[in-house]
Design a protein around this motif. Structure first.
Motif, PDB file in Angstrom:
ATOM      1  N   GLY A  49       0.808  -1.164  -0.084  1.00 46.13           N
ATOM      2  CA  GLY A  49      -0.082  -0.071   0.063  1.00 46.13           C
ATOM      3  C   GLY A  49       0.834   1.189  -0.201  1.00 46.13           C
ATOM      4  O   GLY A  49       2.085   1.365  -0.470  1.00 46.13           O
ATOM      5  N   GLY A  50       0.377   2.208   0.660  1.00 42.32           N
ATOM      6  CA  GLY A  50       1.033   3.663   0.557  1.00 42.32           C
ATOM      7  C   GLY A  50       1.140   4.267  -0.579  1.00 42.32           C
ATOM      8  O   GLY A  50       0.103   4.276  -1.713  1.00 42.32           O
ATOM      9  N   SER A  51       2.125   4.847  -0.867  1.00 43.52           N
ATOM     10  CA  SER A  51       2.363   5.849  -1.999  1.00 43.52           C
ATOM     11  C   SER A  51       2.358   4.919  -3.365  1.00 43.52           C
ATOM     12  O   SER A  51       2.228   5.520  -4.516  1.00 43.52           O
ATOM     13  N   ASP A  80       0.668  -6.803   2.476  1.00 47.95           N
ATOM     14  CA  ASP A  80      -0.094  -6.380   3.668  1.00 47.95           C
ATOM     15  C   ASP A  80      -1.589  -5.959   3.702  1.00 47.95           C
ATOM     16  O   ASP A  80      -1.547  -5.286   2.552  1.00 47.95           O
ATOM     17  N   ARG A  82      -4.546  -3.460   5.881  1.00 47.79           N
ATOM     18  CA  ARG A  82      -4.889  -2.982   7.145  1.00 47.79           C
ATOM     19  C   ARG A  82      -6.175  -3.407   7.612  1.00 47.79           C
ATOM     20  O   ARG A  82      -7.324  -3.526   6.527  1.00 47.79           O
ATOM     21  N   HIS A 148      10.466  -0.256   8.013  1.00 46.36           N
ATOM     22  CA  HIS A 148       9.503  -1.474   8.122  1.00 46.36           C
ATOM     23  C   HIS A 148       8.980  -1.738   6.677  1.00 46.36           C
ATOM     24  O   HIS A 148       9.280  -0.797   5.780  1.00 46.36           O
ATOM     25  N   GLY A 150       6.123  -4.133   4.477  1.00 43.84           N
ATOM     26  CA  GLY A 150       4.736  -4.751   4.674  1.00 43.84           C
ATOM     27  C   GLY A 150       4.322  -4.211   5.933  1.00 43.84           C
ATOM     28  O   GLY A 150       4.351  -3.105   6.437  1.00 43.84           O
ATOM     29  N   LYS A 174       2.401   2.027  13.078  1.00 45.69           N
ATOM     30  CA  LYS A 174       1.860   2.728  12.075  1.00 45.69           C
ATOM     31  C   LYS A 174       0.165   2.504  12.032  1.00 45.69           C
ATOM     32  O   LYS A 174      -0.104   1.417  11.870  1.00 45.69           O
ATOM     33  N   ARG A 179      -3.284  -5.397  11.635  1.00 44.97           N
ATOM     34  CA  ARG A 179      -3.084  -5.587  10.196  1.00 44.97           C
ATOM     35  C   ARG A 179      -2.789  -6.910   9.891  1.00 44.97           C
ATOM     36  O   ARG A 179      -2.675  -7.536  10.893  1.00 44.97           O
ATOM     37  N   LYS A 202      13.043   8.942   3.056  1.00 48.95           N
ATOM     38  CA  LYS A 202      13.385   7.656   3.055  1.00 48.95           C
ATOM     39  C   LYS A 202      15.304   7.851   3.222  1.00 48.95           C
ATOM     40  O   LYS A 202      15.517   6.454   3.130  1.00 48.95           O
TER      41      LYS A 202
HETATM   42  O1  LIG Z   1       0.234  -0.518   5.163  1.00 50.09           O
HETATM   43  C1  LIG Z   1       1.305   0.177   4.589  1.00 50.09           C
HETATM   44  O2  LIG Z   1       1.456   1.127   4.894  1.00 50.09           O
HETATM   45  C2  LIG Z   1       2.134  -0.438   3.576  1.00 50.09           C
HETATM   46  O3  LIG Z   1       1.873  -1.576   2.943  1.00 50.09           O
HETATM   47  C3  LIG Z   1       3.595  -0.227   4.070  1.00 50.09           C
HETATM   48  O4  LIG Z   1       4.360  -1.277   4.069  1.00 50.09           O
HETATM   49  C4  LIG Z   1       4.155   0.738   3.022  1.00 50.09           C
HETATM   50  O5  LIG Z   1       4.505   0.295   1.817  1.00 50.09           O
HETATM   51  C5  LIG Z   1       5.236   1.456   3.701  1.00 50.09           C
HETATM   52  O6  LIG Z   1       4.959   2.227   4.714  1.00 50.09           O
HETATM   53  C6  LIG Z   1       5.580   2.816   2.760  1.00 50.09           C
HETATM   54  O7  LIG Z   1       4.829   3.601   2.473  1.00 50.09           O
HETATM   55  P1  LIG Z   1       4.972   4.867   1.807  1.00 50.09           P
HETATM   56  O8  LIG Z   1       5.304   4.733   0.302  1.00 50.09           O
HETATM   57  O9  LIG Z   1       3.403   5.652   1.496  1.00 50.09           O
HETATM   58  O10 LIG Z   1       6.169   5.686   2.283  1.00 50.09           O
END
Ligand SMILES: O=C(O)[C@H](O)[C@@H](O)[C@H](O)[C@H](O)COP(=O)(O)O
Length: 252
Positions: A49-51, A80, A82, A148, A150, A174, A179, A202
């Motif tokens: 997920g995320g960006s 992963d 949520r 971290h 996943g 987070k 999750r 990062k």
């Molecule tokens: O649940 C989540 O948040 C993600 O699956 C996580 O593992 C994500 O990949 C990293 O936190 C990077 O997130 P960004 O790319 O948004 O910084």
């Protein structure tokens, strides 16, 4: 020029910005799909997920369209998830279903959504027949500023998990706290893992992960596919503290 320090098959690619990284990532997905195709076997890909959602939603559909590829033989899973309802803005599957899937040709990939608890063995057997630990063709992982990946967080007991392939976590630092995540045995069994990290937040942790030699490595540093390939796709901001050789991609 490939970056050659670290594990034998690790390659670190640096792009000027996420705008150049995205199309290259999309090409990598298509290459892996083509390599996996044939023999009636599905191309299995796990997304994070995320960006990453935005990058893939923007750049994968045009790549699929211009290569005239059908994603109908793909199996799409999530590294992963949520534990929120699918319509919740925090849901990774929900975000891909809203942003990526409608832009792919129909029929689209088979989507394996996460069960709320560790995957029952029977279901796994159906999806990955004959394999004790699922072997994904490609896993696309992100990394947090804390290292971290996943939902495997620094210092968490889940880093020691050896048996389960999917594990629940109820105390994620987070949010949201509940999750489920693929475990290290699955991440390290993949045929290819590609980490995607962009942005200055990062930079410091990437130096630790890619150049450090820590006694207690961060979760992302523990991802070293046993016989698969390890790729890192970074933008310049994320890579700015690195001194290892990297493969630089500029705009042509
Ligand atoms: O649940 C989540 O948040 C993600 O699956 C996580 O593992 C994500 O990949 C990293 O936190 C990077 O997130 P960004 O790319 O948004 O910084």
């Amino acid at each position: 020029m490939a970056a050659t320090t670290g594990p034998a098959s690790r390659r670190v690619s640096v792009f000027p910005s996420p705008q150049e990284l995205g199309p290259a990532l999309a090409q990598l997905v298509l290459e892996r799909a083509a390599a996996a195709g044939g023999g009636g076997r599905r191309f299995s890909v796990g997304l994070s997920g995320g960006s990453l959602v935005e990058i893939l939603a923007r750049d994968l559909p045009p790549a699929v369209a211009s290569a005239a590829v059908s994603p109908a033989g793909w199996l799409l899973a999530f590294c992963d998830e949520r534990l929120v309802p699918p319509e919740h803005p925090d849901s990774t599957a929900g975000a891909y279903k809203a942003q990526l899937l409608p832009r792919l040709p129909v029929p689209g990939p088979r989507v394996l959504t996460a069960p709320p608890r560790a995957a029952p063995r029977r279901r796994r057997r159906r999806v990955f027949p004959g394999e004790d630990i699922p072997v994904f063709d490609l896993l696309v992982l992100g990394v947090g500023p804390d290292g971290h990946t996943g939902s495997l967080f620094p210092g968490h007991p889940l880093l020691q998990e050896k048996e389960k392939i999917v594990a629940a976590i109820t105390d994620s630092p987070k949010p949201p706290p509940e999750r489920i995540t693929l475990t290290l045995p699955v991440l390290n069994a993949a045929r290819m893992v590609v980490f995607v990290a962009t942005g200055e937040s990062k930079a410091a942790v990437l130096k630790r992960i890619l150049e450090g030699d820590e006694e207690n490595p961060l979760p992302a540093a523990r991802v070293q596919p046993r016989s698969g390939q390890l790729r890192w796709f970074l933008d310049e901001s994320a890579a700015k503290e690195l001194t290892i050789p990297v493969e630089k991609h500029s705009v042509l």
